[in-house]
Scaffold this motif. Structure first.
Motif, PDB file in Angstrom:
ATOM      1  N   GLN A   1     -48.072   5.142  39.419  1.00 37.72           N
ATOM      2  CA  GLN A   1     -48.890   4.341  38.507  1.00 37.72           C
ATOM      3  C   GLN A   1     -48.327   4.358  37.092  1.00 37.72           C
ATOM      4  N   GLN A   2     -47.817   5.533  36.687  1.00 32.74           N
ATOM      5  CA  GLN A   2     -47.265   5.655  35.343  1.00 32.74           C
ATOM      6  C   GLN A   2     -45.965   4.887  35.194  1.00 32.74           C
ATOM      7  N   ARG A   3     -45.316   4.558  36.312  1.00 36.12           N
ATOM      8  CA  ARG A   3     -44.068   3.812  36.267  1.00 36.12           C
ATOM      9  C   ARG A   3     -44.282   2.319  36.063  1.00 36.12           C
ATOM     10  N   SER A   4     -45.554   1.927  35.875  1.00 32.95           N
ATOM     11  CA  SER A   4     -45.868   0.496  35.830  1.00 32.95           C
ATOM     12  C   SER A   4     -45.481  -0.161  34.515  1.00 32.95           C
ATOM     13  N   ILE A   5     -45.134   0.641  33.489  1.00 30.45           N
ATOM     14  CA  ILE A   5     -44.723   0.030  32.221  1.00 30.45           C
ATOM     15  C   ILE A   5     -43.422  -0.728  32.439  1.00 30.45           C
ATOM     16  N   GLN A   6     -43.432  -1.984  32.138  1.00 29.48           N
ATOM     17  CA  GLN A   6     -42.246  -2.807  32.341  1.00 29.48           C
ATOM     18  C   GLN A   6     -41.704  -3.253  30.993  1.00 29.48           C
ATOM     19  N   HIS A   7     -40.411  -3.327  30.874  1.00 26.68           N
ATOM     20  CA  HIS A   7     -39.837  -3.930  29.678  1.00 26.68           C
ATOM     21  C   HIS A   7     -39.115  -5.204  30.074  1.00 26.68           C
ATOM     22  N   LYS A   8     -38.784  -5.983  29.081  1.00 26.71           N
ATOM     23  CA  LYS A   8     -38.126  -7.262  29.319  1.00 26.71           C
ATOM     24  C   LYS A   8     -36.810  -7.295  28.574  1.00 26.71           C
ATOM     25  N   ALA A   9     -35.927  -6.397  28.937  1.00 24.70           N
ATOM     26  CA  ALA A   9     -34.637  -6.313  28.267  1.00 24.70           C
ATOM     27  C   ALA A   9     -33.759  -7.461  28.739  1.00 24.70           C
ATOM     28  N   LEU A  10     -33.491  -8.381  27.849  1.00 22.63           N
ATOM     29  CA  LEU A  10     -32.800  -9.596  28.248  1.00 22.63           C
ATOM     30  C   LEU A  10     -31.563  -9.889  27.414  1.00 22.63           C
ATOM     31  N   PRO A  11     -30.659  -8.931  27.250  1.00 20.13           N
ATOM     32  CA  PRO A  11     -29.406  -9.283  26.585  1.00 20.13           C
ATOM     33  C   PRO A  11     -28.650 -10.286  27.435  1.00 20.13           C
ATOM     34  N   PRO A  12     -28.072 -11.299  26.843  1.00 18.52           N
ATOM     35  CA  PRO A  12     -27.413 -12.334  27.637  1.00 18.52           C
ATOM     36  C   PRO A  12     -26.216 -11.795  28.388  1.00 18.52           C
ATOM     37  N   SER A  13     -26.010 -12.284  29.625  1.00 27.81           N
ATOM     38  CA  SER A  13     -24.876 -11.825  30.423  1.00 27.81           C
ATOM     39  C   SER A  13     -23.556 -12.268  29.782  1.00 27.81           C
ATOM     40  N   THR A  14     -23.550 -13.453  29.194  1.00 27.21           N
ATOM     41  CA  THR A  14     -22.424 -13.894  28.385  1.00 27.21           C
ATOM     42  C   THR A  14     -22.925 -14.017  26.954  1.00 27.21           C
ATOM     43  N   PHE A  15     -22.269 -13.362  26.025  1.00 27.05           N
ATOM     44  CA  PHE A  15     -22.834 -13.262  24.692  1.00 27.05           C
ATOM     45  C   PHE A  15     -23.000 -14.633  24.060  1.00 27.05           C
ATOM     46  N   ASP A  16     -24.203 -14.878  23.561  1.00 31.60           N
ATOM     47  CA  ASP A  16     -24.580 -16.150  22.973  1.00 31.60           C
ATOM     48  C   ASP A  16     -24.606 -15.989  21.449  1.00 31.60           C
ATOM     49  N   THR A  17     -23.534 -16.385  20.787  1.00 37.15           N
ATOM     50  CA  THR A  17     -23.425 -16.217  19.339  1.00 37.15           C
ATOM     51  C   THR A  17     -24.459 -17.059  18.607  1.00 37.15           C
ATOM     52  N   ILE A  18     -24.746 -18.248  19.115  1.00 36.31           N
ATOM     53  CA  ILE A  18     -25.733 -19.117  18.471  1.00 36.31           C
ATOM     54  C   ILE A  18     -27.118 -18.475  18.511  1.00 36.31           C
ATOM     55  N   LEU A  19     -27.491 -17.935  19.679  1.00 36.38           N
ATOM     56  CA  LEU A  19     -28.786 -17.265  19.798  1.00 36.38           C
ATOM     57  C   LEU A  19     -28.829 -16.029  18.904  1.00 36.38           C
ATOM     58  N   TYR A  20     -27.721 -15.316  18.839  1.00 38.81           N
ATOM     59  CA  TYR A  20     -27.647 -14.119  17.996  1.00 38.81           C
ATOM     60  C   TYR A  20     -27.947 -14.467  16.537  1.00 38.81           C
ATOM     61  N   ARG A  21     -27.317 -15.504  16.034  1.00 45.47           N
ATOM     62  CA  ARG A  21     -27.526 -15.897  14.641  1.00 45.47           C
ATOM     63  C   ARG A  21     -28.941 -16.416  14.416  1.00 45.47           C
ATOM     64  N   LYS A  22     -29.481 -17.100  15.400  1.00 44.56           N
ATOM     65  CA  LYS A  22     -30.856 -17.582  15.301  1.00 44.56           C
ATOM     66  C   LYS A  22     -31.827 -16.412  15.195  1.00 44.56           C
ATOM     67  N   LYS A  23     -31.599 -15.392  15.985  1.00 41.08           N
ATOM     68  CA  LYS A  23     -32.470 -14.217  15.957  1.00 41.08           C
ATOM     69  C   LYS A  23     -32.355 -13.486  14.617  1.00 41.08           C
ATOM     70  N   LEU A  24     -31.145 -13.393  14.079  1.00 41.03           N
ATOM     71  CA  LEU A  24     -30.973 -12.742  12.783  1.00 41.03           C
ATOM     72  C   LEU A  24     -31.741 -13.487  11.686  1.00 41.03           C
ATOM     73  N   LEU A  25     -31.695 -14.804  11.707  1.00 40.90           N
ATOM     74  CA  LEU A  25     -32.442 -15.592  10.727  1.00 40.90           C
ATOM     75  C   LEU A  25     -33.948 -15.378  10.887  1.00 40.90           C
ATOM     76  N   GLN A  26     -34.376 -15.269  12.126  1.00 44.96           N
ATOM     77  CA  GLN A  26     -35.790 -15.013  12.387  1.00 44.96           C
ATOM     78  C   GLN A  26     -36.210 -13.672  11.786  1.00 44.96           C
ATOM     79  N   LEU A  27     -35.383 -12.643  11.960  1.00 45.36           N
ATOM     80  CA  LEU A  27     -35.692 -11.314  11.429  1.00 45.36           C
ATOM     81  C   LEU A  27     -35.620 -11.281   9.903  1.00 45.36           C
TER      82      LEU A  27
END
Length: 338
Positions: free
Chosen positions: A35-61
């Motif tokens: 039951q304690q193992r039910s915590i799920q995370h959503k680790a979604l680093p791209p399989s091929t690095f997405d530079t555009i998404l990376y820069r978009k996320k930095l601007l968001q932060l």
């Protein structure tokens, strides 16, 4: 203002440093249940690095920063990087002590349930960023007695293994934290190498307990220089390349100016993502001011923010909630709870 923060912080200093490792008992050895193992995370680093998404996320932060400080120009991360594609929500502490953080304060089952709820709060507060649960374990603790002369205690393998098992149980990350005392990162890092070779195990280093003056921990607030951060970062970079690992996260604790000197000389690397974690406690106005002065005004790469469930709430002060933390500039991508 800074003297006020030191007064708050030193209260915790002395609580921690009065703890004797030899007299401590493990707070809980309850096995992790299904039951304690039910915590799920959503680790979604791209399989091929997405530079555009990376820069978009930095601007968001950067949260519409107009000063030009954020986002920070830094090394483009290697494939498999956790940040800035995810937010990390970590529980901090040591299993031997109820006073050093939430990891040791409650039984395993209760602690994991609280972590699950905290992760869910962040998922609801910011639906644009997946949340990864983490166990941030103090693997080398500062001590008030000299011991072997270094004023620090190295945690035994069974305790570090417990931390890693808990991280696995939540499908999340593990951070092993070093409070050097009179020791050094050069002395302590090699001992943790076999754990840091695991892909989900990362590193934290605490400047507060890095006593370069030779004085015992608690007598003053310690410090790291850019040289220390660069040493740890380069050490991790070598480990990543040698073992073909995904990028590592390096969390550096900070809450005063002298705790981190020559920050402009810190080198960023594709294999290591550096988070400067605002580690001070106090009322909301004080925490925001400290964050502004030592995170916003002195950018390195990524920002972290620490919440103290008890110490922030002294005198009935409110504890900062996710929605309030998300309004900070820059937006923290690593959140630590003690």
């Amino acid at each position: 203002m800074y003297a006020h923060l030191r007064t708050y912080r030193r209260g915790l200093f002395y609580i921690l440093l009065l703890l004797s490792f030899n007299n401590c008992t493990q707070s809980d050895s309850t096995p992790v249940t299904a039951q304690q193992r039910s915590i799920q995370h959503k680790a979604l680093p791209p399989s091929t690095f997405d530079t555009i998404l990376y820069r978009k996320k930095l601007l968001q932060l950067a949260n519409s920063d107009k000063t030009g400080r954020w986002p920070v120009a830094s090394a483009i991360p290697a494939e498999g990087a956790v940040l800035p594609f995810n937010r990390v929500v970590a529980f901090y502490g040591n299993f031997y002590s109820k006073h050093m953080g939430i990891l040791g304060e409650f039984s395993t089952g209760i602690m994991l349930e609280k972590l699950k709820l905290q992760v869910e709060e962040w998922e609801q507060a910011d639906t644009s960023m997946p949340v990864i649960a983490a166990i941030h374990y103090i693997a080398v603790t500062a001590q008030s007695n000299a011991g072997d002369g270094y004023y620090r205690a190295r945690m035994p393998e069974k305790e570090i293994s417990k931390a890693i098992a808990l991280g696995d149980s939540v499908k999340g990350l593990v951070f092993l934290d070093i409070q050097p005392g009179l020791s050094t990162l050069q002395q302590e890092l090699p001992r943790l190498e076999k754990y840091l070779q695991l892909p989900n195990v990362h590193l934290g280093i605490d400047a507060e307990y890095s006593m370069k003056t030779g004085r015992p921990p608690g007598s003053s607030i310690g410090s790291f220089d850019a040289d220390d951060i660069n040493y740890a970062s380069e050490w991790l970079q070598t480990l990543v390349k040698k073992n073909k690992l995904p990028s590592k996260i390096l969390v550096v604790h900070r809450f005063t100016a002298p705790m981190l000197t020559n920050y402009t000389q810190i080198t960023t690397r594709p294999e290591v993502q550096i988070v400067i974690n605002m580690d001070g406690f106090g009322n909301v106005a004080l925490k925001k001011s400290t964050y502004h002065h030592f995170i916003f005004k002195q950018p390195v790469q990524f920002a972290g923010f620490k919440v103290f469930y008890k110490n922030d709430a002294v005198n009935g002060n409110p504890v900062m909630q996710p929605n309030e933390i998300l309004r900070l500039t820059p937006v923290p991508v690593y959140i630590q709870y003690q």
